[in-house]
Motif scaffolding. Structure first.
Motif, mmCIF file in Angstrom:
data_model
loop_
_atom_site.group_PDB
_atom_site.id
_atom_site.type_symbol
_atom_site.label_atom_id
_atom_site.label_comp_id
_atom_site.label_asym_id
_atom_site.label_seq_id
_atom_site.Cartn_x
_atom_site.Cartn_y
_atom_site.Cartn_z
ATOM 1 N N CYS A 65 0.827 -1.219 0.000
ATOM 2 C CA CYS A 65 0.000 0.000 0.000
ATOM 3 C C CYS A 65 0.855 1.259 0.000
ATOM 4 C CB CYS A 65 -0.940 0.000 1.203
ATOM 5 S SG CYS A 65 -2.392 -1.047 1.003
ATOM 6 N N PHE A 66 1.990 1.224 0.716
ATOM 7 C CA PHE A 66 2.875 2.383 0.714
ATOM 8 C C PHE A 66 3.282 2.748 -0.704
ATOM 9 C CE2 PHE A 66 3.943 1.992 5.302
ATOM 10 C CZ PHE A 66 3.870 3.334 5.612
ATOM 11 N N PHE A 67 3.604 1.733 -1.491
ATOM 12 C CA PHE A 67 4.134 2.026 -2.820
ATOM 13 C C PHE A 67 3.038 2.184 -3.857
ATOM 14 C CE2 PHE A 67 7.761 0.941 -0.422
ATOM 15 C CZ PHE A 67 8.758 1.745 -0.964
ATOM 16 N N VAL A 68 1.849 1.728 -3.548
ATOM 17 C CA VAL A 68 0.694 2.112 -4.356
ATOM 18 C C VAL A 68 0.485 3.619 -4.220
ATOM 19 C CG1 VAL A 68 -1.828 1.991 -4.474
ATOM 20 C CG2 VAL A 68 -0.509 -0.112 -4.371
ATOM 21 N N LEU A 69 0.558 4.123 -2.991
ATOM 22 C CA LEU A 69 0.375 5.554 -2.757
ATOM 23 C C LEU A 69 1.513 6.382 -3.341
ATOM 24 C CD1 LEU A 69 -0.971 5.470 0.911
ATOM 25 C CD2 LEU A 69 -2.262 5.884 -1.178
ATOM 26 N N ARG A 70 2.724 5.840 -3.310
ATOM 27 C CA ARG A 70 3.855 6.556 -3.906
ATOM 28 C C ARG A 70 3.696 6.641 -5.425
ATOM 29 N NH1 ARG A 70 9.344 6.258 -1.328
ATOM 30 N NH2 ARG A 70 8.983 6.334 0.905
ATOM 31 N N THR A 71 3.235 5.549 -6.028
ATOM 32 C CA THR A 71 2.988 5.561 -7.470
ATOM 33 C C THR A 71 1.870 6.538 -7.799
ATOM 34 O OG1 THR A 71 3.658 3.231 -7.552
ATOM 35 C CG2 THR A 71 2.507 4.103 -9.479
ATOM 36 N N TYR A 72 0.860 6.573 -6.940
ATOM 37 C CA TYR A 72 -0.236 7.549 -7.074
ATOM 38 C C TYR A 72 0.305 8.972 -7.029
ATOM 39 C CZ TYR A 72 -4.322 10.170 -5.218
ATOM 40 O OH TYR A 72 -5.319 11.083 -4.975
ATOM 41 N N ALA A 73 1.270 9.233 -6.148
ATOM 42 C CA ALA A 73 1.877 10.559 -6.053
ATOM 43 C C ALA A 73 2.652 10.889 -7.322
ATOM 44 C CB ALA A 73 2.801 10.628 -4.844
ATOM 45 N N LEU A 74 3.382 9.916 -7.852
ATOM 46 C CA LEU A 74 4.144 10.159 -9.076
ATOM 47 C C LEU A 74 3.234 10.498 -10.254
ATOM 48 C CD1 LEU A 74 6.856 7.330 -8.912
ATOM 49 C CD2 LEU A 74 7.238 9.804 -8.750
ATOM 50 N N TRP A 75 2.018 9.944 -10.237
ATOM 51 C CA TRP A 75 1.060 10.205 -11.322
ATOM 52 C C TRP A 75 0.169 11.405 -10.992
ATOM 53 C CZ3 TRP A 75 0.427 8.068 -16.165
ATOM 54 C CH2 TRP A 75 1.297 7.023 -16.478
ATOM 55 N N ASN A 76 0.692 12.331 -10.188
ATOM 56 C CA ASN A 76 -0.027 13.574 -9.866
ATOM 57 C C ASN A 76 -1.424 13.308 -9.303
ATOM 58 O OD1 ASN A 76 2.062 15.257 -10.507
ATOM 59 N ND2 ASN A 76 1.316 15.743 -12.567
ATOM 60 N N SER A 77 -1.507 12.346 -8.409
ATOM 61 C CA SER A 77 -2.759 12.023 -7.721
ATOM 62 C C SER A 77 -3.896 11.697 -8.685
ATOM 63 C CB SER A 77 -3.179 13.178 -6.796
ATOM 64 O OG SER A 77 -2.136 13.496 -5.906
ATOM 65 N N SER A 78 -3.573 10.912 -9.705
ATOM 66 C CA SER A 78 -4.585 10.504 -10.683
ATOM 67 C C SER A 78 -5.542 9.495 -10.059
ATOM 68 C CB SER A 78 -3.910 9.882 -11.908
ATOM 69 O OG SER A 78 -4.864 9.275 -12.749
ATOM 70 N N ARG A 79 -6.814 9.839 -9.998
ATOM 71 C CA ARG A 79 -7.821 8.959 -9.405
ATOM 72 C C ARG A 79 -7.944 7.645 -10.185
ATOM 73 N NH1 ARG A 79 -9.671 10.362 -4.264
ATOM 74 N NH2 ARG A 79 -9.592 12.629 -4.087
ATOM 75 N N ILE A 80 -7.821 7.742 -11.503
ATOM 76 C CA ILE A 80 -7.950 6.538 -12.331
ATOM 77 C C ILE A 80 -6.844 5.546 -11.997
ATOM 78 C CG2 ILE A 80 -7.857 5.668 -14.707
ATOM 79 C CD1 ILE A 80 -9.089 8.308 -15.612
ATOM 80 N N VAL A 81 -5.608 6.050 -11.882
ATOM 81 C CA VAL A 81 -4.472 5.187 -11.538
ATOM 82 C C VAL A 81 -4.663 4.584 -10.147
ATOM 83 C CG1 VAL A 81 -1.993 5.151 -11.070
ATOM 84 C CG2 VAL A 81 -2.867 6.404 -13.042
ATOM 85 N N LEU A 82 -5.118 5.408 -9.189
ATOM 86 C CA LEU A 82 -5.315 4.926 -7.826
ATOM 87 C C LEU A 82 -6.376 3.832 -7.762
ATOM 88 C CD1 LEU A 82 -4.640 5.197 -4.806
ATOM 89 C CD2 LEU A 82 -6.479 6.900 -4.662
ATOM 90 N N VAL A 83 -7.513 4.062 -8.398
ATOM 91 C CA VAL A 83 -8.592 3.072 -8.384
ATOM 92 C C VAL A 83 -8.138 1.768 -9.045
ATOM 93 C CG1 VAL A 83 -10.881 2.522 -9.300
ATOM 94 C CG2 VAL A 83 -10.457 4.759 -8.258
ATOM 95 N N ALA A 84 -7.410 1.888 -10.157
ATOM 96 C CA ALA A 84 -6.920 0.697 -10.862
ATOM 97 C C ALA A 84 -5.963 -0.102 -9.978
ATOM 98 C CB ALA A 84 -6.236 1.106 -12.161
ATOM 99 N N MET A 85 -5.047 0.599 -9.308
ATOM 100 C CA MET A 85 -4.058 -0.085 -8.463
ATOM 101 C C MET A 85 -4.718 -0.725 -7.247
ATOM 102 S SD MET A 85 -0.638 2.302 -8.541
ATOM 103 C CE MET A 85 -1.458 3.758 -7.862
ATOM 104 N N LEU A 86 -5.596 0.022 -6.564
ATOM 105 C CA LEU A 86 -6.235 -0.506 -5.361
ATOM 106 C C LEU A 86 -7.171 -1.667 -5.686
ATOM 107 C CD1 LEU A 86 -7.005 2.717 -3.277
ATOM 108 C CD2 LEU A 86 -5.187 1.034 -2.919
#
Length: 289
Positions: free
Chosen positions: A105-126
């Motif tokens: 989860c830590f690195f899911v959130l870090r990847t989310y940060a790298l993608w400028n807090s993209s909701r689509i990326v976050l939802v896909a990863m989670l």
């Protein structure tokens, strides 16, 4: 009167001894790492804001202690009842899954940060992580339920371990390997997209941390997938499970502390954000889409 033991009984006793030695080594290593980072950790716990990510840090940092305690009890207590052994293995495996989930989860959130807090990326990863963890847990618990429990009949040799089929063991880690491969791909794509426009050191730290973590995660997952080929003794499979959970937990929490201290130095105590409050990652990762 001298007792005679079969070759299988002697082999089981030897495996239990090895597992006890390895358990002691891992517990020592974890405690050593904890003591070495205690000063930085206390500073982080006292001075950082209470956020969801801070709670995630505490879980990721302290669940392995419960993991270690269960492992020590499993290896050093005289357990003769197979049902009791399976209950302990269930608890032990569940704690390991929680630890792995928090680290990822830590690195899911870090990847989310790298993608400028993209909701689509976050939802896909989670969504993917949730599906994998549910599948991972189902396979592990079903494997424990159908596994054979081995104890020692040799006096002075305590503990127990389970034996699962190679397919039951490698499938969860194969899924984890695929997930980590997807995350490192997202990290590399974003790094290539922003390497000219990023003007902050924090962006570089995030990318380096992510790539190093995923390299370790991919390597350990691959070793766990290949374990049935490399080792003929099922008792050693649990060693590799332990190793992956411990190493990833240490990396995730250490990197979080490092990033927090860098952010504190750069922005001061009033600017604590970044991994303390991931939705404001734009403040940290100063990139353009």
């Amino acid at each position: 009167m001298q007792m005679e033991y079969s070759a299988d009984e002697i082999e089981a006793a030897r495996n239990l001894q090895y597992l006890a030695y390895i358990c002691t080594s891992m517990a020592t290593f974890w405690i050593y790492d904890y003591v070495c980072s205690l000063h930085e950790e206390l500073k982080f716990l006292r001075q950082s804001r209470w956020t969801k990510v801070k709670v995630l840090y505490i879980i990721a940092r302290y669940v392995p202690f419960l993991f270690i305690i269960t492992d020590i009890y499993l290896n050093f207590s005289p357990i003769e009842n197979p049902k009791k052994c399976k209950i302990l293995v269930n608890i032990y495996s569940s704690l390991g899954i929680i630890s792995l989930t928090c680290s990822e989860c830590f690195f899911v959130l870090r990847t989310y940060a790298l993608w400028n807090s993209s909701r689509i990326v976050l939802v896909a990863m989670l969504s993917t992580l949730f599906a994998i963890i549910v599948t991972f847990t189902s396979i592990c618990l079903s494997a424990i339920a159908t596994s054979h429990v081995t104890t020692s009949v040799v006096p002075g040799i305590t503990g127990c371990y389970r034996s699962s089929t190679s397919v039951q063991f490698l499938m969860p880690f194969l899924l984890l390997f695929v997930f980590q491969l997807g995350l490192v791909t997202l990290t590399l794509i974003r790094a290539f997209q922003t390497w000219r426009t990023s003007n902050g050191g924090m962006h570089a730290v995030l990318v380096k941390h992510n790539i190093f973590y995923y390299a370790c995660g991919l390597f350990l997952s691959a070793v766990n997938v290949l374990a049935p080929v490399m080792f003929s003794t099922p008792s050693y499979y649990s060693l590799l499970e332990d190793l992956q959970a411990f190493i990833l937990a240490i990396l995730a929490t250490r990197m979080h502390l490092h990033l927090w201290h860098i952010d504190r130095h750069a922005y001061g105590s009033e600017g604590l954000m970044c991994m303390s409050d991931m939705p404001s990652a734009d403040h940290t990762v100063n990139t353009t889409v």
